[in-house]
Design a protein around this motif. Structure first.
Motif, mmCIF file in Angstrom:
data_model
loop_
_atom_site.group_PDB
_atom_site.id
_atom_site.type_symbol
_atom_site.label_atom_id
_atom_site.label_comp_id
_atom_site.label_asym_id
_atom_site.label_seq_id
_atom_site.Cartn_x
_atom_site.Cartn_y
_atom_site.Cartn_z
ATOM 1 N N HIS A 85 -8.770 89.599 -21.128
ATOM 2 C CA HIS A 85 -8.931 91.134 -20.338
ATOM 3 C C HIS A 85 -10.406 91.554 -20.345
ATOM 4 C CE1 HIS A 85 -8.221 91.865 -24.638
ATOM 5 N NE2 HIS A 85 -8.429 93.264 -24.258
ATOM 6 N N LEU A 86 -11.047 90.977 -21.002
ATOM 7 C CA LEU A 86 -12.623 91.318 -21.014
ATOM 8 C C LEU A 86 -13.529 90.464 -20.448
ATOM 9 C CD1 LEU A 86 -11.993 92.737 -24.705
ATOM 10 C CD2 LEU A 86 -11.914 94.209 -22.521
ATOM 11 N N GLN A 87 -13.284 90.002 -19.395
ATOM 12 C CA GLN A 87 -14.012 88.910 -18.866
ATOM 13 C C GLN A 87 -15.544 89.281 -18.540
ATOM 14 O OE1 GLN A 87 -13.520 85.563 -18.327
ATOM 15 N NE2 GLN A 87 -11.595 85.969 -19.421
ATOM 16 N N ASN A 88 -15.612 90.609 -18.020
ATOM 17 C CA ASN A 88 -16.951 91.026 -17.611
ATOM 18 C C ASN A 88 -17.935 91.387 -18.771
ATOM 19 O OD1 ASN A 88 -16.249 91.138 -14.996
ATOM 20 N ND2 ASN A 88 -15.426 93.415 -15.173
ATOM 21 N N SER A 89 -17.518 91.326 -20.075
ATOM 22 C CA SER A 89 -18.220 91.827 -21.356
ATOM 23 C C SER A 89 -18.304 90.496 -21.995
ATOM 24 C CB SER A 89 -17.920 93.009 -21.929
ATOM 25 O OG SER A 89 -16.333 92.598 -22.359
ATOM 26 N N TYR A 131 -20.207 94.206 -26.161
ATOM 27 C CA TYR A 131 -20.015 92.859 -25.843
ATOM 28 C C TYR A 131 -18.881 92.351 -26.601
ATOM 29 C CZ TYR A 131 -24.624 93.260 -23.544
ATOM 30 O OH TYR A 131 -25.410 93.243 -22.555
ATOM 31 N N LYS A 218 -10.770 101.475 -19.115
ATOM 32 C CA LYS A 218 -11.341 101.168 -18.197
ATOM 33 C C LYS A 218 -12.889 101.867 -18.089
ATOM 34 C CE LYS A 218 -7.417 99.469 -15.116
ATOM 35 N NZ LYS A 218 -6.778 99.906 -13.893
ATOM 36 N N ARG A 221 -15.161 100.423 -20.653
ATOM 37 C CA ARG A 221 -15.543 99.169 -20.031
ATOM 38 C C ARG A 221 -16.744 99.312 -19.278
ATOM 39 N NH1 ARG A 221 -10.307 97.229 -20.468
ATOM 40 N NH2 ARG A 221 -10.006 97.604 -18.354
ATOM 41 N N LEU A 222 -16.576 100.367 -18.286
ATOM 42 C CA LEU A 222 -17.611 100.548 -17.326
ATOM 43 C C LEU A 222 -18.823 101.067 -18.087
ATOM 44 C CD1 LEU A 222 -18.655 101.226 -14.457
ATOM 45 C CD2 LEU A 222 -17.364 103.638 -14.794
ATOM 46 N N ARG A 225 -20.466 98.503 -20.079
ATOM 47 C CA ARG A 225 -21.253 97.296 -19.350
ATOM 48 C C ARG A 225 -22.424 97.979 -18.555
ATOM 49 N NH1 ARG A 225 -16.928 96.406 -16.531
ATOM 50 N NH2 ARG A 225 -17.400 97.564 -14.553
#
Length: 254
Positions: A85-89, A131, A218, A221-222, A225
């Motif tokens: 669930h944390l693919q972007n980081s 990260y 969310k 995470r934004l 990132r």
């Protein structure tokens, strides 16, 4: 640079793992061990399994919780095997080492967090990390114990550090070519980020924007990132304060 990197173990259950992790660290030139809310204290077993890294064990910093262990860190990296669930980081060990050395080389404090032996880091703990580190082990047998994971990451940090030393040896000293005056950006600490996230949630709830539990994760995470610099964070804090003052003023006028 390695002196600006700390290894944080969360709620360690077995003292032997503390000693083994200390041994793994010292062989690669790392010395700063933090124990966040450990379930056991460093004892004779920890010292025995440290195998010559007794100084790392004896100098380990014990904190009551994870927040205290990372409060002054500008870069926080959390390890876990369950990060779909944390693919972007997501980052892998080699990329993690390069990023950690880049920040540490600028004088920033860096924390790499390892979770509990049985269940790793909790979701709310992972949300405190910019990260999320995953080790690309054999999917058919990906079992790594705590000390093995610490050894692997420590090795990558060592190799990245050696590469940096080699590159610096090839570059002419700054004193010989003149200082350009360009300063590296400053990044907020984990404590400053947590204050900002708390302020954000409070303000947005007052405005009625946040009405369920899914919004803040969310937003976290934004912002993680985005890699906010300190001056950018100050601007956002100022915006939140301005919104609160405007809201109070209009409420009083009505």
């Amino acid at each position: 640079m390695l002196n600006n990197i700390r290894i944080v173990l969360v709620e360690t259950t077995h003292s032997g793992n503390i000693g083994s992790a200390a041994r793994a660290m010292k062989t690669m030139g790392l010395s700063r061990l933090y124990l966040a809310a450990p379930k056991c204290s460093p004892d004779q077993q920890a010292l025995a399994l440290s195998a010559g890294a007794e100084d790392v064990v004896k100098n380990a910093r014990l904190t009551e919780n994870l927040d205290q262990a990372i409060a002054d860190c500008s870069l926080v990296i959390g390890t876990s095997a369950r990060l779909r669930h944390l693919q972007n980081s997501l980052i892998e060990p080699r990329q993690c080492a390069a990023e950690a050395l880049r920040h540490a080389g600028g004088g920033e404090e860096v924390a790499i967090i390892f979770g509990r032996e049985r269940i790793g880091l909790l979701n709310e703990e992972l949300m405190k990390c910019r990260y999320h580190l995953t080790i690309p082990a054999n999917p058919d047998y990906s079992s790594l114990n705590l000390a093995m994971a610490v050894q692997l990451i420590s090795y990558e940090l060592r190799m990245a550090w050696l590469q940096t030393q080699q590159e610096q040896d090839k570059v002419m000293p700054v004193s010989a070519i003149g200082d350009t005056g360009n300063k590296p950006p400053l990044y907020p600490t984990a404590q400053q980020l947590e204050h900002f996230f708390s302020h954000t949630e409070q303000c947005y709830r007052q405005l009625g924007f946040i009405q369920n539990q899914g919004v803040m994760p969310k937003l976290r995470r934004l912002y993680q990132r985005a890699r906010l610099e300190t001056n950018e964070l100050n601007i956002l804090q100022g915006m939140l304060t301005a919104v609160e003052k405007y809201r109070i003023a209009n409420k009083d006028n009505s």
